[in-house]
Design a protein around this motif. Structure first.
Motif, PDB file in Angstrom:
ATOM      1  N   ALA A 129       0.826  -1.214   0.000  1.00 53.62           N
ATOM      2  CA  ALA A 129       0.000   0.000   0.000  1.00 53.62           C
ATOM      3  C   ALA A 129       0.859   1.261   0.000  1.00 53.62           C
ATOM      4  O   ALA A 129       0.572   2.218  -0.728  1.00 53.62           O
ATOM      5  CB  ALA A 129      -0.928  -0.012   1.211  1.00 53.62           C
ATOM      6  N   VAL A 130       1.898   1.273   0.821  1.00 53.66           N
ATOM      7  CA  VAL A 130       2.782   2.443   0.889  1.00 53.66           C
ATOM      8  C   VAL A 130       3.510   2.626  -0.443  1.00 53.66           C
ATOM      9  O   VAL A 130       3.662   3.755  -0.934  1.00 53.66           O
ATOM     10  CB  VAL A 130       3.799   2.284   2.045  1.00 53.66           C
ATOM     11  N   GLU A 131       3.946   1.528  -1.035  1.00 53.83           N
ATOM     12  CA  GLU A 131       4.618   1.594  -2.332  1.00 53.83           C
ATOM     13  C   GLU A 131       3.670   2.137  -3.399  1.00 53.83           C
ATOM     14  O   GLU A 131       4.042   2.969  -4.223  1.00 53.83           O
ATOM     15  CB  GLU A 131       5.120   0.199  -2.727  1.00 53.83           C
ATOM     16  N   ARG A 132       2.442   1.637  -3.364  1.00 59.43           N
ATOM     17  CA  ARG A 132       1.433   2.081  -4.322  1.00 59.43           C
ATOM     18  C   ARG A 132       1.121   3.569  -4.122  1.00 59.43           C
ATOM     19  O   ARG A 132       1.006   4.325  -5.091  1.00 59.43           O
ATOM     20  CB  ARG A 132       0.163   1.245  -4.137  1.00 59.43           C
ATOM     21  N   ALA A 133       1.010   3.995  -2.881  1.00 59.65           N
ATOM     22  CA  ALA A 133       0.718   5.399  -2.594  1.00 59.65           C
ATOM     23  C   ALA A 133       1.819   6.306  -3.139  1.00 59.65           C
ATOM     24  O   ALA A 133       1.545   7.366  -3.704  1.00 59.65           O
ATOM     25  CB  ALA A 133       0.559   5.605  -1.086  1.00 59.65           C
ATOM     26  N   ASN A 134       3.056   5.877  -2.987  1.00 53.72           N
ATOM     27  CA  ASN A 134       4.179   6.667  -3.509  1.00 53.72           C
ATOM     28  C   ASN A 134       4.138   6.767  -5.034  1.00 53.72           C
ATOM     29  O   ASN A 134       4.535   7.785  -5.602  1.00 53.72           O
ATOM     30  CB  ASN A 134       5.508   6.054  -3.066  1.00 53.72           C
ATOM     31  N   SER A 135       3.658   5.723  -5.678  1.00 55.53           N
ATOM     32  CA  SER A 135       3.591   5.725  -7.147  1.00 55.53           C
ATOM     33  C   SER A 135       2.510   6.672  -7.667  1.00 55.53           C
ATOM     34  O   SER A 135       2.518   7.047  -8.842  1.00 55.53           O
ATOM     35  CB  SER A 135       3.325   4.311  -7.671  1.00 55.53           C
ATOM     36  N   MET A 136       1.572   7.064  -6.800  1.00 55.42           N
ATOM     37  CA  MET A 136       0.472   7.946  -7.210  1.00 55.42           C
ATOM     38  C   MET A 136       0.751   9.417  -6.915  1.00 55.42           C
ATOM     39  O   MET A 136      -0.066  10.279  -7.225  1.00 55.42           O
ATOM     40  CB  MET A 136      -0.830   7.519  -6.523  1.00 55.42           C
ATOM     41  N   LEU A 137       1.876   9.706  -6.308  1.00 57.60           N
ATOM     42  CA  LEU A 137       2.200  11.094  -5.964  1.00 57.60           C
ATOM     43  C   LEU A 137       2.342  11.945  -7.222  1.00 57.60           C
ATOM     44  O   LEU A 137       2.799  11.474  -8.264  1.00 57.60           O
ATOM     45  CB  LEU A 137       3.495  11.142  -5.156  1.00 57.60           C
ATOM     46  N   GLY A 138       1.958  13.201  -7.097  1.00 64.12           N
ATOM     47  CA  GLY A 138       2.090  14.116  -8.230  1.00 64.12           C
ATOM     48  C   GLY A 138       0.819  14.298  -9.037  1.00 64.12           C
ATOM     49  O   GLY A 138       0.713  15.246  -9.819  1.00 64.12           O
ATOM     50  N   LYS A 139      -0.163  13.411  -8.839  1.00 68.30           N
ATOM     51  CA  LYS A 139      -1.431  13.540  -9.569  1.00 68.30           C
ATOM     52  C   LYS A 139      -2.257  14.675  -8.956  1.00 68.30           C
ATOM     53  O   LYS A 139      -2.210  14.902  -7.744  1.00 68.30           O
ATOM     54  CB  LYS A 139      -2.222  12.233  -9.498  1.00 68.30           C
ATOM     55  N   PRO A 140      -3.029  15.388  -9.774  1.00 66.85           N
ATOM     56  CA  PRO A 140      -3.847  16.493  -9.254  1.00 66.85           C
ATOM     57  C   PRO A 140      -5.013  15.987  -8.402  1.00 66.85           C
ATOM     58  O   PRO A 140      -5.336  14.798  -8.420  1.00 66.85           O
ATOM     59  CB  PRO A 140      -4.345  17.185 -10.526  1.00 66.85           C
ATOM     60  N   TYR A 141      -5.622  16.902  -7.685  1.00 68.67           N
ATOM     61  CA  TYR A 141      -6.774  16.558  -6.836  1.00 68.67           C
ATOM     62  C   TYR A 141      -8.025  16.429  -7.692  1.00 68.67           C
ATOM     63  O   TYR A 141      -8.230  17.195  -8.649  1.00 68.67           O
ATOM     64  CB  TYR A 141      -6.974  17.638  -5.776  1.00 68.67           C
ATOM     65  N   ASN A 142      -8.853  15.474  -7.357  1.00 72.19           N
ATOM     66  CA  ASN A 142     -10.101  15.240  -8.083  1.00 72.19           C
ATOM     67  C   ASN A 142     -11.224  16.063  -7.445  1.00 72.19           C
ATOM     68  O   ASN A 142     -11.848  15.637  -6.483  1.00 72.19           O
ATOM     69  CB  ASN A 142     -10.439  13.748  -8.057  1.00 72.19           C
TER      70      ASN A 142
END
Length: 222
Positions: A129-142
């Protein structure tokens, strides 16, 4: 002689007050340090909801527990002696923020942070989960709160992080005010301004729903 005694009493009182204040200050620091030390990688930080505005509108249609109401959530990551919070927020989008700054932001808005933790049998889900969360960083807010792959809102960010381990699940969203049985006025106006239809019944998630999971246990409050 009398004047000397009066002076001495005043001096002792000042020393006593200073000593007591120092004791309180030290106690506060130690309590804060203990709270930080007791945190674990993968802990979930829920932010209490306000009663008005967007925060109040979210809580109005999603609150499940009478004793708890939340409008934001992040996941904690420990790197050595440094602690970060991975989360998706209106200001900054999907980001990695120091725990200190995260808590400061909530306190400035008059909100509190409550720590929840996955129960022992689900702890194995955290590294992924932590690894996945790091991979999603930088995306804009929905800002539409309608699921898509190019932007995330707070609970969406967390649900996706744990999706492979099926810790949370998407549920039909509702924007109905439980007091009136009709679409909450805030949300009706919110989506009208965007030229969108209220996504009633579409899949989604929210902080209150995640906090109500039987896979979590409440740990402490900052």
């Amino acid at each position: 002689m009398l004047e000397f005694k009066i002076f001495s009493n005043k001096k002792r009182k000042k020393v006593a007050v200073k000593g007591f204040l120092f004791f309180l200050f030290t106690l506060m620091i130690n309590c804060s340090a203990y709270q930080t030390m007791s945190l674990k990688n993968g802990d979930l930080l829920f932010v209490t909801a306000k009663e008005t505005g967007l925060s109040g509108a979210i809580n109005n249609v999603t609150q499940k527990q009478k004793t708890a109401s939340f409008d934001h959530i992040g996941i904690l990551q420990k790197e050595g002696h440094t602690i970060f919070v991975l989360h998706a927020a209106p200001k900054g989008g999907s980001q990695k923020q120091s725990l200190k700054d995260f808590i400061k932001d909530q306190e400035e808005d008059g909100q509190k942070v409550v720590v929840y933790r996955l129960k022992p049998e689900y702890q194995k889900a955290i590294p992924t989960a932590v690894e996945r969360a790091n991979s999603m960083l930088g995306k804009p807010y929905n800002f539409n709160y309608i699921l898509d792959e190019s932007s995330y809102y707070c609970s969406d960010f967390i649900e996706r992080a744990f999706r492979e381990e099926h810790i949370f699940k998407l549920e039909p969203m509702t924007f109905i005010d439980p007091k009136t049985g009709k679409t909450n006025t805030f949300w009706e106006e919110f989506y009208t301004k965007k030229g969108l239809k209220v996504p009633e019944g579409e899949p989604g998630c929210n902080p209150n729903g995640l906090a109500g999971s039987d896979k979590l246990e409440r740990i402490q409050e900052f």
